[in-house]
Motif scaffolding. Structure first.
Motif: not given
Length: 277
Positions: A22-26, A37-47, A51-60
């Motif tokens: 929801x955050x990414x889409x907004x 758009x920049x996403x900094x993930x802390x090493x998530x292990x829950x999937x 989700x981030x990879x799904x929108x990788x082409x929209x993320x710089x």
């Protein structure tokens, strides 16, 4: 107005698979076209990473790796940002509508070169949505009078200072309070910018630490006023905890009633009656 002004939006996440999309889409669905758009993930292990990879082409830029806490992750985003202004919209929060950033730019008087642009922020609780009213900036001497997810700060100011990671909760207040003390130019825009998830955020879970850090920053720590307020917060927190455990429905009713009486907030539906005119 600088129609091609680049805004860097940074999202920090960790094990947020249920909220990150929801955050990414907004962000990626904003009508304003000049967003980095920049996403900094802390090493998530829950999937979350999937989700981030799904929108990788929209993320710089995005990365998923361990960090030393939320402000360390935010600082990583600041270092990567190339925009004139930087905004933070963390997992669980989202922009109010698709035109939020466009309206911000149109009403932000960018030509007058404000250091901080900010607007209204919705606070979402499990008992309702409330809008925080515009607060006088003089309240910086006591608490954060503006919403961080609804604020846009000049990148050069952020890169020169960064967040002080010795604060676990109030580093954003420390940074913005410093700008206020330095007489930097704050510009309010009459636009609802972001919807902030206010029930499970770190500040909601650690009110005493948040108050302590805020008091250290503004110089109130250790005073009689601070000690009295701290005791009241402690006792109030214990009562809330017990009430939530024994009478959960009653706890929600009490919280909503107190929020409605708080002069800083309006129910979203009530606020929109004037806002949409």
């Amino acid at each position: 107005m600088e129609n091609d002004l680049l805004i860097s939006v940074v999202t920090v996440s960790y094990n947020a698979v249920t909220t990150i999309e929801q955050t990414i889409l907004s962000v990626i669905n904003q009508t304003y076209p000049h967003i980095e758009y920049i996403i900094i993930d802390g090493g998530s292990t829950d999937g979350t990473v999937d989700v981030i990879k799904k929108y990788a082409d929209k993320i710089v830029y995005w990365v998923s790796e361990p960090d030393k806490g939320i402000y360390d992750a935010m600082n990583k985003g600041v270092r990567e940002a190339k925009g004139k202004y930087i905004a933070f919209l963390n997992a669980g929060d989202f922009y109010y509508n698709q035109d939020s950033l466009l309206q911000l730019i149109q009403k932000g008087e960018i030509d007058n070169d404000p250091d901080v642009i900010y607007g209204y922020q919705i606070h979402s609780f499990n008992y309702g949505k409330f809008v925080r009213k515009k607060m006088p900036l003089v309240y910086f001497k006591e608490f954060m009078p503006i919403g961080h997810p609804s604020s846009f700060v000049k990148a050069d100011l952020m890169k020169n200072t960064m967040f002080d990671c010795s604060y676990r909760i109030a580093a954003d207040y420390n940074f913005l309070f410093g700008l206020y003390q330095a007489n930097k130019k704050f510009k309010f825009v009459d636009v609802i910018i972001a919807d902030f998830e206010s029930m499970t955020g770190i500040s909601s879970e650690s009110n005493l630490l948040a108050y302590k850090e805020t008091a250290i920053i503004n110089g109130c720590y250790g005073t009689l006023k601070y000690k009295i307020r701290y005791l009241k917060l402690y006792l109030s927190g214990m009562i809330k905890k017990i009430t939530r455990l024994l009478f959960p429905k009653l706890a929600l009713t009490i919280q909503k009633r107190k929020r409605r009486k708080n002069k800083e907030y309006l129910l979203l539906d009530e606020f929109l009656l004037d806002y949409n005119k």
